[in-house]
Design a protein around this motif. Structure first.
Motif, short mmCIF file in Angstrom:
data_model
loop_
_atom_site.label_atom_id
_atom_site.label_comp_id
_atom_site.label_asym_id
_atom_site.label_seq_id
_atom_site.Cartn_x
_atom_site.Cartn_y
_atom_site.Cartn_z
N LYS A 72 -52.51 57.10 74.01
CA LYS A 72 -51.25 57.42 73.36
C LYS A 72 -50.88 56.51 72.19
O LYS A 72 -50.01 56.84 71.42
N LEU A 87 -46.38 57.48 83.99
CA LEU A 87 -47.05 58.68 83.48
C LEU A 87 -47.05 58.83 81.97
O LEU A 87 -48.03 59.25 81.37
N HIS A 95 -54.22 57.86 84.86
CA HIS A 95 -53.19 58.86 84.55
C HIS A 95 -53.43 60.13 85.35
O HIS A 95 -52.50 60.72 85.91
N ARG A 99 -50.72 61.63 87.86
CA ARG A 99 -50.17 62.97 87.57
C ARG A 99 -50.33 63.86 88.81
O ARG A 99 -49.44 64.62 89.16
N THR A 267 -33.94 62.77 76.38
CA THR A 267 -34.50 64.03 75.89
C THR A 267 -33.54 65.19 76.19
O THR A 267 -33.24 66.00 75.32
N ARG A 332 -50.96 59.74 69.10
CA ARG A 332 -52.22 59.56 69.82
C ARG A 332 -53.07 58.56 69.04
O ARG A 332 -52.84 58.32 67.85
N ARG A 400 -51.11 66.06 78.96
CA ARG A 400 -49.92 65.22 78.83
C ARG A 400 -48.66 66.05 78.65
O ARG A 400 -47.62 65.52 78.26
N CYS A 402 -45.23 67.81 79.22
CA CYS A 402 -44.07 67.29 79.95
C CYS A 402 -44.12 67.71 81.42
O CYS A 402 -44.26 68.90 81.73
C1 HEM Z 1 -35.41 68.86 76.80
C2 HEM Z 1 -35.91 67.88 77.52
C3 HEM Z 1 -37.30 67.34 77.38
C4 HEM Z 1 -38.16 67.39 76.32
C5 HEM Z 1 -37.93 68.04 74.96
C6 HEM Z 1 -39.37 66.72 76.73
C7 HEM Z 1 -40.49 66.60 75.94
C8 HEM Z 1 -41.67 66.01 76.36
C9 HEM Z 1 -42.87 65.98 75.57
C10 HEM Z 1 -43.04 66.58 74.18
C11 HEM Z 1 -43.81 65.33 76.30
C12 HEM Z 1 -45.25 65.07 75.90
C13 HEM Z 1 -45.39 63.79 75.14
C14 HEM Z 1 -46.77 63.61 74.54
O1 HEM Z 1 -47.60 64.51 74.59
O2 HEM Z 1 -47.00 62.55 73.99
C15 HEM Z 1 -43.20 64.91 77.54
C16 HEM Z 1 -43.82 64.19 78.54
C17 HEM Z 1 -43.23 63.85 79.74
N1 HEM Z 1 -41.98 64.21 80.17
FE1 HEM Z 1 -40.63 65.33 79.16
N2 HEM Z 1 -39.22 66.27 78.01
C18 HEM Z 1 -37.98 66.63 78.46
C19 HEM Z 1 -37.44 66.39 79.70
C20 HEM Z 1 -38.07 65.72 80.73
C21 HEM Z 1 -37.51 65.50 82.04
C22 HEM Z 1 -36.14 66.00 82.50
C23 HEM Z 1 -38.41 64.76 82.76
C24 HEM Z 1 -38.35 64.25 84.17
C25 HEM Z 1 -37.43 64.55 85.05
C26 HEM Z 1 -39.56 64.53 81.88
C27 HEM Z 1 -40.68 63.84 82.23
C28 HEM Z 1 -41.79 63.70 81.43
C29 HEM Z 1 -42.98 62.97 81.84
C30 HEM Z 1 -43.20 62.24 83.17
C31 HEM Z 1 -43.88 63.07 80.77
C32 HEM Z 1 -45.28 62.44 80.70
C33 HEM Z 1 -46.30 63.45 81.15
C34 HEM Z 1 -47.71 62.90 81.13
O3 HEM Z 1 -48.11 62.26 80.16
O4 HEM Z 1 -48.43 63.16 82.11
N3 HEM Z 1 -39.30 65.12 80.67
N4 HEM Z 1 -41.89 65.36 77.56
#
Ligand code: HEM
Length: 453
Positions: A72, A87, A95, A99, A267, A332, A400, A402
């Protein structure tokens, strides 16, 4: 080697600082303008070269097809210093294991259970607003989304950590600015870096927060299995590796909790704040949302999970909010040599991607700057809205993607419907929502006055 001649350099670079002035002054307009420069564009952050992907096909290659060739990058190295290896930050086999262990906590049936906290908290907070009294809506939503997340993750113990989480979340902001700072880039290039340390204020706050979380994890481990506890921490504690015996250690659990506090609050509150900003700009849409909420809920009561399938205009509206106000920059870094767009990027190359650029591509979305929830109607056949081209990525893609997307959709719809069934929000004095760019873009100065319906 990267061929310098085949990748166009973005316009507007300056000696010493590179493109960072453009990236800090109105970065959204600047990034969107770069779509015309090429599918892959070279930028400079001080002395450091970064490659910006501007098209859906190469975005897919980085996020999905070649995902294992990337980690990342620099921003996450910095976050790891304080937050550990949760995560959002970790990579590789570790990871993948985390996950898999976290997956049950995001199962749709679990999310249905978490919506009880969303319904209750949204109902309580909006019922406490007073008619005619101006709200700082961004702050209201920050607090509401934090309370919902803490209830979800820790259940009855949420109150014990709330103040520390709030302090920590405000202390660590600014990390995106540092990563895009030419000064930091020059310092890293010219000075021998000493042992990396997180900001002192973060260190203190984190130590106290980690101690509180250790107590909660200990308490969770002592709770009887299947004792009716529905919170996310219990599910994470119960998760087992394929051997059926081992699971996350206390340290791993703490890192994942910190990650959830970070990823699951700002977010959602930013997206909801944009939703209300759009409501204030489009009275006809406000009316349509309120009519739907009142029809489905039958009056000013908090929306529940059972109402979600019927909140269809609300869903289209929120899809459009996340199209127009998406995550602006994903980062990345290549782990090995990677061929991208006809050039070979050496290991250690920073690659930036932007859902916001893809969401404003007229090839995917007609008249992309127009806020139009009905573009999501199937009969409109807009390629981007129908999932063609992989052009709609509010939650990223690939390994990765969300983890909380289902959670976020439910929360946004429940909060929006609950609010609009009770209140008409009219712009208050000083209401001038303007984008403020951090790790996400959020509207500042969102001042609204609630009036009863
Ligand atoms: C509108 C709300 C949200 C948006 C727009 C959003 C957007 C994103 C995006 C774009 C990523 C990917 C990042 C990447 O590829 O570098 C991500 C990853 C992640 N998000 Fe969200 N997110 C939101 C809400 C949430 C919520 C509510 C949670 C948990 C309760 C959450 C937990 C995570 C986690 C744990 C990852 C990492 C996943 C991984 O790398 O395995 N997100 N999010």
């Amino acid at each position: 080697m990267v061929s310098r001649f085949r990748v166009p350099t973005a316009p507007g670079g300056l000696p010493f600082v590179g493109h960072t002035r453009r990236l800090s002054h109105d970065p959204l307009a600047y990034l969107r303008s770069l779509r015309g420069a090429g599918d892959l564009v070279r930028l400079r952050v001080g002395p450091r070269c970064v490659y910006l992907v501007t098209c859906p096909a190469l975005t897919r290659r980085v996020l999905v097809d070649e995902a294992r060739s990337f980690d990342k990058g620099a921003m996450f190295d910095e976050l790891r210093l304080g937050m550990g290896n949760g995560l959002v930050i970790s990579g590789g086999a570790f990871h993948r294991r985390q996950r898999r262990l976290a997956q049950p906590a995001f199962h749709p049936a679990r999310i249905d259970g978490y919506t009880r906290a969303m319904t209750r908290r949204a109902g309580e907070r909006t019922a406490a607003w007073q008619s005619g009294v101006t709200l700082d809506l961004t702050r209201e939503l920050d607090e509401l989304t934090l309370d919902i997340l803490l209830d979800t993750v820790l259940g009855d113990s949420a109150g014990a950590v709330r103040e520390d989480v709030l302090r920590w979340l405000s202390a660590k902001s600014g990390v995106m600015r540092r990563v895009l700072s030419p000064l930091s880039a020059w310092r890293a290039r010219l000075l021998r870096p000493g042992p990396a340390r997180p900001l002192p204020v973060t260190e203190d706050t984190l130590a106290s927060l980690r101690a509180l979380l250790a107590v909660e994890i200990h308490r969770g481990r002592l709770a009887p299995v299947g004792g009716g506890t529905e919170d996310m921490l219990s599910v994470l504690i119960a998760a087992r590796d394929p051997d059926g015996v081992t699971g996350m250690t206390d340290a791993e659990l703490t890192d994942e909790l910190l990650t959830l506090f970070l990823a699951g609050t700002g977010t959602v509150s930013a997206a909801l704040a944009w939703a209300f900003a759009e409501v204030s700009r489009h009275p006809a849409m406000e009316r349509a949302l309120a009519d739907e909420a009142l029809r489905v809920l039958g009056g000013p009561r908090p929306a529940t999970v059972a109402d979600l399938p019927e909140l269809q205009y609300t869903e289209r509206f929120l899809r459009e909010v996340l199209r127009c106000h998406a995550v602006w920059l994903l980062m990345r870094r290549t782990l090995t040599a990677v061929e991208l767009g006809g050039v070979t990027l050496p290991p250690g190359t920073d690659v930036y991607l932007s859902p916001d650029i893809l969401h404003h591509d007229p090839g995917s979305f007609a008249d992309p700057d127009r806020f139009d929830p009905d573009r999501w109607l199937a009969e409109r056949r807009e390629p981007g809205a129908q999932g063609a081209r992989g052009a709609y990525l509010p939650f990223g893609a690939g390994n990765r993607r969300c983890a909380g997307d289902g959670y976020a959709w439910a929360e946004m719809a429940l909060v929006l419907a609950t609010t609009l069934a009770r209140w008409r929000l009219v712009p208050g004095p000083g209401n001038r929502p303007r984008p403020r760019v951090g790790t996400v873009v959020r509207p500042e100065r969102l001042r609204m006055i609630p009036e009863p319906r």
